[in-house]
Design a protein around this motif. Structure first.
Motif, short mmCIF file in Angstrom:
data_model
loop_
_atom_site.label_atom_id
_atom_site.label_comp_id
_atom_site.label_asym_id
_atom_site.label_seq_id
_atom_site.Cartn_x
_atom_site.Cartn_y
_atom_site.Cartn_z
N THR A 74 -5.40 46.61 -0.40
CA THR A 74 -5.60 46.47 1.04
C THR A 74 -4.29 46.78 1.76
O THR A 74 -3.21 46.57 1.21
CB THR A 74 -6.07 45.05 1.42
OG1 THR A 74 -5.09 44.10 0.98
CG2 THR A 74 -7.41 44.73 0.79
N VAL A 75 -4.39 47.27 2.99
CA VAL A 75 -3.22 47.62 3.79
C VAL A 75 -3.45 47.15 5.22
O VAL A 75 -4.54 47.35 5.78
CB VAL A 75 -2.97 49.16 3.80
CG1 VAL A 75 -1.83 49.52 4.73
CG2 VAL A 75 -2.69 49.67 2.39
N ASP A 76 -2.41 46.51 5.80
CA ASP A 76 -2.44 46.14 7.20
C ASP A 76 -1.80 47.28 7.99
O ASP A 76 -0.59 47.51 7.88
CB ASP A 76 -1.68 44.83 7.43
CG ASP A 76 -1.84 44.31 8.86
OD1 ASP A 76 -2.27 45.09 9.73
OD2 ASP A 76 -1.52 43.13 9.09
N LEU A 77 -2.57 48.00 8.77
CA LEU A 77 -2.08 49.18 9.48
C LEU A 77 -1.14 48.82 10.62
O LEU A 77 -0.37 49.67 11.09
CB LEU A 77 -3.25 50.00 10.02
CG LEU A 77 -4.27 50.49 9.00
CD1 LEU A 77 -5.39 51.27 9.68
CD2 LEU A 77 -3.60 51.35 7.92
N GLU A 78 -1.17 47.56 11.08
CA GLU A 78 -0.30 47.15 12.18
C GLU A 78 0.94 46.43 11.71
O GLU A 78 1.75 45.96 12.52
CB GLU A 78 -1.09 46.26 13.16
CG GLU A 78 -2.21 47.01 13.89
CD GLU A 78 -2.92 46.15 14.91
OE1 GLU A 78 -2.62 44.93 14.95
OE2 GLU A 78 -3.76 46.67 15.64
N SER A 79 1.11 46.31 10.41
CA SER A 79 2.27 45.63 9.86
C SER A 79 3.55 46.42 10.14
O SER A 79 3.55 47.66 10.14
CB SER A 79 2.10 45.42 8.36
OG SER A 79 3.29 44.94 7.78
N ASP A 80 4.64 45.71 10.37
CA ASP A 80 5.94 46.38 10.57
C ASP A 80 6.40 47.06 9.29
O ASP A 80 7.12 48.05 9.32
CB ASP A 80 6.99 45.37 11.02
CG ASP A 80 6.67 44.81 12.41
OD1 ASP A 80 6.00 45.54 13.18
OD2 ASP A 80 7.05 43.66 12.69
N GLN A 81 5.97 46.51 8.18
CA GLN A 81 6.32 47.09 6.88
C GLN A 81 5.18 48.01 6.43
O GLN A 81 4.25 47.59 5.77
CB GLN A 81 6.55 45.98 5.84
CG GLN A 81 7.57 44.95 6.22
CD GLN A 81 8.97 45.53 6.24
OE1 GLN A 81 9.30 46.42 5.47
NE2 GLN A 81 9.80 45.02 7.14
N ASP A 82 5.25 49.29 6.85
CA ASP A 82 4.14 50.19 6.50
C ASP A 82 4.21 50.68 5.07
O ASP A 82 3.45 51.54 4.66
CB ASP A 82 4.08 51.37 7.48
CG ASP A 82 5.27 52.31 7.34
OD1 ASP A 82 6.19 51.97 6.56
OD2 ASP A 82 5.27 53.37 7.99
N ASP A 83 5.16 50.13 4.31
CA ASP A 83 5.26 50.49 2.89
C ASP A 83 4.58 49.47 2.00
O ASP A 83 4.60 49.59 0.78
CB ASP A 83 6.74 50.59 2.50
CG ASP A 83 7.09 52.00 2.06
OD1 ASP A 83 6.24 52.88 2.24
OD2 ASP A 83 8.20 52.21 1.54
N GLU A 84 4.00 48.42 2.59
CA GLU A 84 3.46 47.33 1.80
C GLU A 84 1.96 47.47 1.60
O GLU A 84 1.22 47.75 2.53
CB GLU A 84 3.75 45.99 2.49
CG GLU A 84 5.20 45.55 2.36
CD GLU A 84 5.41 44.15 2.90
OE1 GLU A 84 4.41 43.52 3.29
OE2 GLU A 84 6.56 43.71 2.95
N MET A 85 1.53 47.28 0.38
CA MET A 85 0.11 47.19 0.06
C MET A 85 -0.11 45.94 -0.76
O MET A 85 0.79 45.45 -1.43
CB MET A 85 -0.39 48.42 -0.71
CG MET A 85 0.11 48.52 -2.12
SD MET A 85 -0.84 49.67 -3.15
CE MET A 85 -0.54 51.24 -2.41
N SER A 86 -1.31 45.42 -0.67
CA SER A 86 -1.67 44.25 -1.44
C SER A 86 -2.64 44.68 -2.54
O SER A 86 -3.79 45.00 -2.27
CB SER A 86 -2.31 43.20 -0.52
OG SER A 86 -2.65 42.05 -1.25
N LEU A 87 -2.14 44.70 -3.77
CA LEU A 87 -2.97 45.13 -4.90
C LEU A 87 -3.94 44.04 -5.31
O LEU A 87 -3.62 42.85 -5.29
CB LEU A 87 -2.09 45.51 -6.09
CG LEU A 87 -1.37 46.86 -6.03
CD1 LEU A 87 -0.39 47.00 -7.17
CD2 LEU A 87 -2.38 48.00 -6.05
N ILE A 88 -5.13 44.44 -5.71
CA ILE A 88 -6.17 43.50 -6.15
C ILE A 88 -6.49 43.80 -7.60
O ILE A 88 -6.81 44.93 -7.97
CB ILE A 88 -7.44 43.64 -5.29
CG1 ILE A 88 -7.13 43.31 -3.84
CG2 ILE A 88 -8.55 42.75 -5.84
CD1 ILE A 88 -8.26 43.63 -2.89
#
Length: 745
Positions: free
Chosen positions: A473-487
């Motif tokens: 999952t990815v938060d498109l409004e996050s300041d850290q656009d390099d972060e993803m949450s792996l499941i």
């Protein structure tokens, strides 16, 4: 449907859709009339737009996988390597100097092997399946060794070069290569390793000359039983040649134009030819005494194609008897090989894929469609009596070489995700008078991540499956656009089928509802993910291919449809009251579906509902639309159940199934489902679904097949159904509703 419902149906014939011509067909296994059909049998289909489709011939055929290629690419020939102890390997050629091996797990090229011998026109694999022969436009035949394992293609040798382009190739076992050339000649090369004459041309045969132009030998075939070569050429002739003496034995001027393709049955007593004149001809050996003196007879022909036939392929086993064909008409056609003259045949729907190329946004009333590297967005109005109830509001052409795999649009209709095999782009959509203003959004993570599936969780978060099979999952409004949450998903045990077919455990369904994600895999495994905690758990292991999936938040259930058009509903509720895996509705009705669904050969491709009326669930296929009221039981049918397999030769009829591996897998979900299915077969109507209504105004089942060639169907508003059909000829490029400049990105 009752008059009280006032359901409005938009018959949308303005959405453009195109597909490439069928240019190549290949079965994964060799024919063997003495054996059962292997559960891993697949058909690979190549198109002129560079895409490859993998079809499963069970349950009246369904499309399992689509591999997307790139711009200006084509697939001119396909070959499988199928040896014990090794996963299936697929090779292709197409308008370049390279042979491509595909990674079936990711859909990406595993290896591009450059032959350095000119553009490749033809390809064939030998009987032992360790050597590929490729024919080039400079007259060279290159032998490639593929015995080293996946991704290993090694140069072996080059056979004696001649001046003509090599249009077609075939092997005589592992010893000789037969080539059809552009100078009207058939050449035979010795290819046996260690032989004194290896690489040399040992035979040359010449076909009839055309008075107006040079003759092209488009197709050759070797018949081991009669030691003959069959050729098809540009004069419309099918010729039979004696192998030992390299002499012509029989010639048939049957076709009115070029013969482009040939195939045979497993016994070598039937040969089929097809080409530009659209007809398929059947030649049969007439024994009448000595086997040696048997003659070929043109016994029948059929005109079942609407345009040129580019590819023929056949497969036979104890339960399979297929002659498949395709060409410029774009549709795959299934025939019975042994009952070719008077048997049934079936044209597969042009759009029969679970991987959609269209989505609907309800809030902004948008229809988003994509093909190759182009995205089109249409607005559907509410002026129901007007003639201009639709308008093309955006046309985007992406400059990248790769074709689009999937798209997703946010619930508010303001963010569009466009995914390719190796990168994903974001766009902001802003209404501006009669069109959409498109702005590219930056996200460095997605720009280097290819996706096969994408869904919006809400307006700012997405769930996606990467090309490599990772769910995140990815938060498109996050300041850290390099972060993803792996499941991390529960592991699916490897089976014989998944070891042989690399994509069997691949994610092919992703649906979102509330704080839950539902993930489905090709093998029928379904998992539930709580996207707020990233915890996952297995729901069920169906061991059948799932064609459509829906998460019904209001009913707290998941609705699945399998390739045999069986509808299951599984509980997401917890507690003693709802401890059963199957819902009460499914227990009562899964084995009592209406005959229209049981008999249909077209698969359910989509499911939808509205939150205000969660019990009314819509199902659609390429030829029909149905609605089921899940608050009621379906009427009991007193008719006999539909036969599991018809005997028309168009599907597999022996005991082999989608996965012959259930006994090899020990999983508590399998046991739970087995018990539930045993319950279905031994009990009837013990439960009453919650909120059951017996109102005569609400029918439990509605079905219509008045709409043909359905590309997509969905609810665009509460009482509005949009059905996207084959485009009308009246809508042309100069129609004012589709007159819009394209945007390049």
């Amino acid at each position: 449907m009752t008059a009280q419902e006032n359901m409005i149906v938009h018959r949308s014939r303005f959405v453009e859709f195109s597909a490439g011509n069928i240019t190549a067909l290949a079965f994964s296994h060799k024919s063997d009339a003495q054996k059962l059909t292997p559960s891993e049998l697949r058909l690979a289909l190549g198109r002129s737009d560079g895409s490859i489709e993998i079809w499963n011939p069970r349950e009246n055929w369904f499309q399992e996988l689509v591999i997307h290629s790139g711009r200006d690419r084509s697939i001119e020939a396909l070959c499988w390597r199928n040896v014990p102890g090794e996963a299936l390997r697929l090779f292709s050629i197409g308008g370049s100097t390279a042979v491509t091996e595909w990674d079936l797990a990711t859909g990406l090229p595993l290896k591009n092997h450059d032959c350095n011998a000119g553009v490749i026109w033809s390809m064939a694999i030998n009987e032992c399946q360790d050597k590929l022969a490729v024919g080039c436009d400079n007259g060279t035949v290159v032998i490639i060794d593929v015995s080293g394992g996946p991704g290993c293609l090694e140069y072996d040798t080059i056979l004696t070069r001649q001046e003509a382009r090599i249009l077609t190739l075939a092997w005589n076992k592992d010893d000789y290569v037969i080539g059809g050339c552009s100078d009207g000649r058939i050449r035979v090369w010795s290819a046996l390793k260690g032989a004194d004459d290896r690489g040399r041309i040992i035979h040359t045969m010449k076909v009839d000359k055309s008075k107006k132009e040079s003759t092209l030998v488009w197709s050759v075939l070797y018949l081991p039983q009669s030691h003959q070569i069959v050729s098809g050429d540009s004069t419309g002739s099918v010729k039979f040649w004696d192998w030992d003496h390299a002499t012509l034995t029989q010639s048939f001027k049957t076709h009115m134009a070029d013969v482009l393709t040939l195939t045979r049955d497993v016994a070598g007593n039937s040969v089929f030819s097809a080409g530009v004149d659209r007809k398929i001809f059947h030649f049969q050996r007439n024994h009448n005494g000595a086997q040696k003196d048997a003659k070929w007879v043109n016994t029948s022909n059929r005109l079942i194609h609407g345009n040129d036939v580019r590819a023929l392929c056949s497969y036979q086993s104890k339960g399979a008897d297929f002659l498949v064909s395709g060409g410029v008409e774009k549709c795959l056609i299934i025939n019975s090989l042994s009952a070719f003259a008077d048997g049934k045949y079936r044209k597969m729907p042009l759009l029969a894929s679970i991987s959609k190329n269209m989505i609907i946004n309800r809030e902004q009333r948008l229809v988003v469609s994509w093909y190759a590297s182009t995205v089109r967005i249409w607005h559907v109005g509410q002026d129901f009596d007007g003639n201009n109830n639709y308008r093309l509001v955006c046309k985007m052409v992406l400059k990248d070489e790769q074709n689009i795999t999937t798209c997703a649009i946010s619930p508010d209709g303001q963010v569009l995700v466009v995914a390719r095999p190796s990168l994903t782009k974001l766009f902001h959509l802003q209404p501006l008078e009669t069109k959409l203003k498109v702005t590219k959004l930056d996200n460095s993570l997605l720009l280097r991540t290819g996706c096969s599936l994408v869904q919006f969780i809400d307006n700012s978060r997405i769930a996606a499956c990467s090309t490599d099979g990772e769910l995140f999952t990815v938060d498109l409004e996050s300041d850290q656009d390099d972060e993803m949450s792996l499941i991390e998903l529960p592991e699916v045990p490897q089976t014989k089928s998944s070891a042989k077919i690399p994509y069997m455990n691949k994610i092919n369904h992703l649906v979102v509802g509330g704080d839950l994600l539902v993930v489905g895999r090709t093998c029928g495994a379904v998992d539930i993910v709580n996207q707020t905690t990233n915890e996952s758990r297995p729901l069920v292991r169906l061991m059948n291919f799932i064609t459509a999936m829906l998460l019904n938040k209001e009913r707290e259930s998941i609705i699945l449809v399998t390739a045999e058009n069986k509808i299951y509903e599984f509980n997401l509720k917890s507690g003693k009251q709802h401890s059963s895996l199957l819902t009460d509705w499914s227990k009562n009705n899964t084995d009592n579906l209406p005959m229209q669904l049981q008999k249909s050969t077209d698969k359910v491709l989509g499911i939808s509902y509205t939150e205000s009326d969660p019990n009314m669930v819509w199902f659609w296929s390429s030829s029909w639309i149905s609605r089921i009221n899940f608050s009621q039981d379906l009427p009991l049918s007193n008719r006999r159940k539909a036969k599991k397999h018809d005997r028309d030769g168009l599907t597999i009829t022996d005991d082999s199934n989608f996965m012959d591996d259930l006994a090899d897998v020990e999983d508590e979900n399998n046991l739970e489902l087995t018990e539930a299915l045993q319950f279905l077969s031994s009990h009837t109507r013990r439960f009453k679904p919650e909120g059951t209504s017996k109102s005569k105004d609400e029918k439990s089942f509605f079905f219509t097949d008045k709409y043909k060639l359905i590309y997509h169907a969905d609810l665009i508003a509460e009482k509005e159904l949009i059905i996207v059909e084959k485009p009308s000829q009246a809508v042309g490029p100069h129609h004012k509703a589709v007159d819009l400049p394209k945007l390049l990105f």
